[in-house]
Design a protein around this motif. Structure first.
Motif, PDB file in Angstrom:
ATOM      1  N   GLU A 165      31.392  33.596  28.210  1.00  9.51           N
ATOM      2  CA  GLU A 165      32.209  34.788  27.915  1.00  9.51           C
ATOM      3  C   GLU A 165      31.457  35.860  27.144  1.00  9.51           C
ATOM      4  O   GLU A 165      31.900  36.311  26.079  1.00  9.51           O
ATOM      5  CB  GLU A 165      33.494  34.390  27.190  1.00  9.51           C
ATOM      6  CG  GLU A 165      34.378  33.508  28.038  1.00  9.51           C
ATOM      7  CD  GLU A 165      35.820  33.389  27.530  1.00  9.51           C
ATOM      8  OE1 GLU A 165      36.116  33.858  26.422  1.00  9.51           O
ATOM      9  OE2 GLU A 165      36.642  32.835  28.275  1.00  9.51           O
ATOM     10  N   THR A 425      39.934  29.097  19.410  1.00 11.34           N
ATOM     11  CA  THR A 425      39.003  30.083  18.821  1.00 11.34           C
ATOM     12  C   THR A 425      39.559  30.700  17.537  1.00 11.34           C
ATOM     13  O   THR A 425      38.826  30.937  16.601  1.00 11.34           O
ATOM     14  CB  THR A 425      38.716  31.251  19.785  1.00 11.34           C
ATOM     15  OG1 THR A 425      39.962  31.862  20.140  1.00 11.34           O
ATOM     16  CG2 THR A 425      37.984  30.799  21.030  1.00 11.34           C
ATOM     17  N   TYR A 433      45.105  22.113  24.339  1.00 11.50           N
ATOM     18  CA  TYR A 433      44.844  22.336  25.761  1.00 11.50           C
ATOM     19  C   TYR A 433      44.532  21.047  26.532  1.00 11.50           C
ATOM     20  O   TYR A 433      44.486  21.057  27.750  1.00 11.50           O
ATOM     21  CB  TYR A 433      43.619  23.234  25.927  1.00 11.50           C
ATOM     22  CG  TYR A 433      43.821  24.711  25.668  1.00 11.50           C
ATOM     23  CD1 TYR A 433      44.133  25.587  26.705  1.00 11.50           C
ATOM     24  CD2 TYR A 433      43.653  25.245  24.394  1.00 11.50           C
ATOM     25  CE1 TYR A 433      44.278  26.953  26.481  1.00 11.50           C
ATOM     26  CE2 TYR A 433      43.797  26.614  24.162  1.00 11.50           C
ATOM     27  CZ  TYR A 433      44.108  27.456  25.206  1.00 11.50           C
ATOM     28  OH  TYR A 433      44.247  28.813  24.990  1.00 11.50           O
TER      29      TYR A 433
HETATM   30  C1  BG6 Z   1      37.960  31.007  26.088  1.00  8.99           C
HETATM   31  C2  BG6 Z   1      36.835  30.344  25.348  1.00  8.99           C
HETATM   32  O1  BG6 Z   1      38.054  32.309  25.637  1.00  8.99           O
HETATM   33  O2  BG6 Z   1      39.238  30.514  25.965  1.00  8.99           O
HETATM   34  C3  BG6 Z   1      37.171  29.047  24.650  1.00  8.99           C
HETATM   35  O3  BG6 Z   1      35.692  30.187  26.146  1.00  8.99           O
HETATM   36  C4  BG6 Z   1      38.593  29.132  24.120  1.00  8.99           C
HETATM   37  O4  BG6 Z   1      36.224  28.828  23.656  1.00  8.99           O
HETATM   38  C5  BG6 Z   1      39.525  29.299  25.303  1.00  8.99           C
HETATM   39  O5  BG6 Z   1      38.967  28.073  23.305  1.00  8.99           O
HETATM   40  C6  BG6 Z   1      40.984  29.346  24.911  1.00  8.99           C
HETATM   41  O6  BG6 Z   1      41.162  30.344  23.966  1.00  8.99           O
HETATM   42  P1  BG6 Z   1      41.863  30.066  22.567  1.00  8.99           P
HETATM   43  O7  BG6 Z   1      41.739  31.352  21.823  1.00  8.99           O
HETATM   44  O8  BG6 Z   1      43.260  29.701  22.873  1.00  8.99           O
HETATM   45  O9  BG6 Z   1      41.102  28.950  21.935  1.00  8.99           O
END
Ligand code: BG6
Length: 472
Positions: A165, A425, A433
């Motif tokens: 990303e 993040t 997830y």
């Molecule tokens: C992506 C990233 O943006 O989405 C991951 O590559 C991230 O690192 C995933 O965890 C899900 O986003 P979030 O913000 O829900 O953790």
């Protein structure tokens, strides 16, 4: 297009799932690992730090065994730069090499293809202090790190992803804790796109080096791609959608595949006196890096409307929420799409549209490196997690991949986020997830025991039937 007959998933389709080192491993300063920007950042209020995460570092054998039980054909994980090179450059840490050798070998023991992300949001803190991606030397730092990885793991790793990303590092760096702006900077936009330029050159050089050192390996980028819809059929909105598509998506893929800057983005940067400076050899390096496939993360589409240059747009959203850029586009909430508990729109059909668009623009095989639903999961007293909502989300997205395959798009695999629960993040542990539940809370570590969610059993059946059986 309505297909009378659907094409099957390819027989060597890479069914698996993803994680990233700083979000799953823990052991963040153990066995010689140096701190990364994620270890020294101030975590968002009310969320866990990244010291233990899912403790995958100590549980990897058990975790890979569970992935094997689901029938994984692939496991996408990232290598923590500071486990290999604690200071980012210089001495290699043998314990770090040993850990990833073990992890790779454990995957191979079960015929799971390791898909390695070289950089997933975790710049060494020591290099952050030297200016991070603002420093032109960052190109050499990254290429050196790539070389160490190719030398040590290239005999077994056939699939490599460069920078996870990169578009999110550029667009929402502060949200994921990665942006470093040097003191005294007077044009932040230019600085950010200069960093982006260094990443693009570093990526191109790493791709060329991979082909030189590992002729049988395949390498590709891994941006977060969301097709952008216009809010209406008003021509102004269509132009706005083109602008956002260029800034969010095509800049990264035009460069990775064709080695050229997207013209709309370049024109926009010119307007702001923010075009990046090219160093000697950059143009050539950018032309010489060719991906073998495109890895991409998909969570949802985006929608935007025209912005006539009078509204000060708020660009500080997260990866998947609408944003704006004055004079370019303004984020718009799509009224046709439901949202997750964490406010991200859900758009399975947009997945097919995104795949079609990408395939027709670049004509390279596509590998889904992330897709998934972040939700509050509950562990029942008898050790179950009934995540029917996740099954529903994944099923609808897998159906769309099959339709895209039937549309003639070449798909290599599906590696949703995430194999196992890990730290989000910026929303902590509570936003889960995984197919595998990890018994820990935001702040309380509990037993760290692993539990199979309902989606675990469902995905196992999906993989066993090579995507034919998506029923509960
Ligand atoms: C992506 C990233 O943006 O989405 C991951 O590559 C991230 O690192 C995933 O965890 C899900 O986003 P979030 O913000 O829900 O953790």
């Amino acid at each position: 297009m309505i297909h009378k007959t659907l094409k099957p998933f390819p027989k060597d389709f890479l069914w698996g799932a993803s994680t990233s080192a700083y979000q799953v491993e823990g052991a963040n300063l153990e066995d010689g690992k140096g701190p990364s920007c994620q270890d020294v950042k101030k975590v968002p209020e009310g969320t866990s730090d990244l010291t233990v995460c899912a403790d995958h570092y100590h549980h990897y054998k058990e975790d890979i065994a569970l992935m094997a039980e689901m029938g994984f054909k692939s496991y996408r994980f990232s290598i923590a730069w500071t486990r290999i090179l604690p200071q980012g450059t210089g001495e290699v840490n043998p314990k770090g090499i040993e850990f990833y050798n073990n992890l790779i070998n454990e995957c191979l023991k079960y015929n799971i293809e390791p898909i390695v992300t070289m950089f997933h949001f975790d710049m060494p803190a020591a290099l952050d202090q030297r200016g991070s991606w603002s420093n032109r030397e960052s190109i050499d730092w990254f290429v050196n790190f790539a070389k160490v990885m190719f030398e040590n793991f290239g005999d077994r790793v056939k699939y490599w992803l460069t920078i996870n990303e990169q578009n999110m590092l550029t667009l929402v760096g502060p949200v994921i804790g990665t942006l470093t702006i040097p003191e005294g900077c007077t044009n932040e936009l230019k600085e950010i796109y200069q960093q982006n330029h260094h990443m693009l050159v570093a990526q191109a050089k790493a791709m060329a080096l991979c082909h030189e050192m590992l002729p049988d390996a395949k390498i590709g980028p891994a941006p977060n791609i969301s097709l952008v819809y216009p809010a209406s059929c008003k021509p102004e909105d269509v132009l706005a959608a083109q602008n956002y598509n260029a800034v969010r998506n095509w800049l990264y893929l035009d460069m990775a595949v064709y080695g050229v800057y997207n013209n709309l983005v370049w024109a926009w940067l010119e307007e702001h006196d923010a075009t990046p400076d090219f160093g000697e050899g950059d143009a050539e390096a950018l032309k010489n890096g060719h991906p073998d496939f495109i890895g991409f993360n998909y969570y949802n589409t985006a929608t935007c409307e025209w912005e006539d240059g009078t509204v000060e747009c708020d660009s500080a959203a997260d990866q998947q929420t609408a944003r704006g850029e004055t004079g370019m586009f303004k984020g718009f909430k799509n009224p046709y799409l439901p949202t997750t508990e964490f406010g991200w729109e859900i758009d399975p059909m947009g997945f097919r549209a995104t795949i079609r668009e990408m395939y027709s623009r670049y004509r390279l095989p596509l590998l889904v490196t992330e897709n998934g639903l972040g939700a509050y999961d509950t562990l029942t007293e008898d050790g179950k997690v009934h995540d029917a909502y996740r099954i529903e989300y994944l099923r609808k997205h897998i159906e769309q991949i099959r339709l895209a395959i039937s549309d003639g798009c070449e798909m290599l695999g599906y590696n949703p986020w995430s194999a196992i629960d890990l730290i989000s993040t910026h929303e902590g542990m509570k936003k889960r997830y995984g197919f595998i539940y990890v018994d820990r809370d935001e702040f309380e570590l509990r037993t760290l025991k692993r539990y199979r969610k309902d989606s675990f059993y469902w995905y196992k059946k999906v993989i066993a039937s090579n995507g034919e059986d998506l029923t509960d």
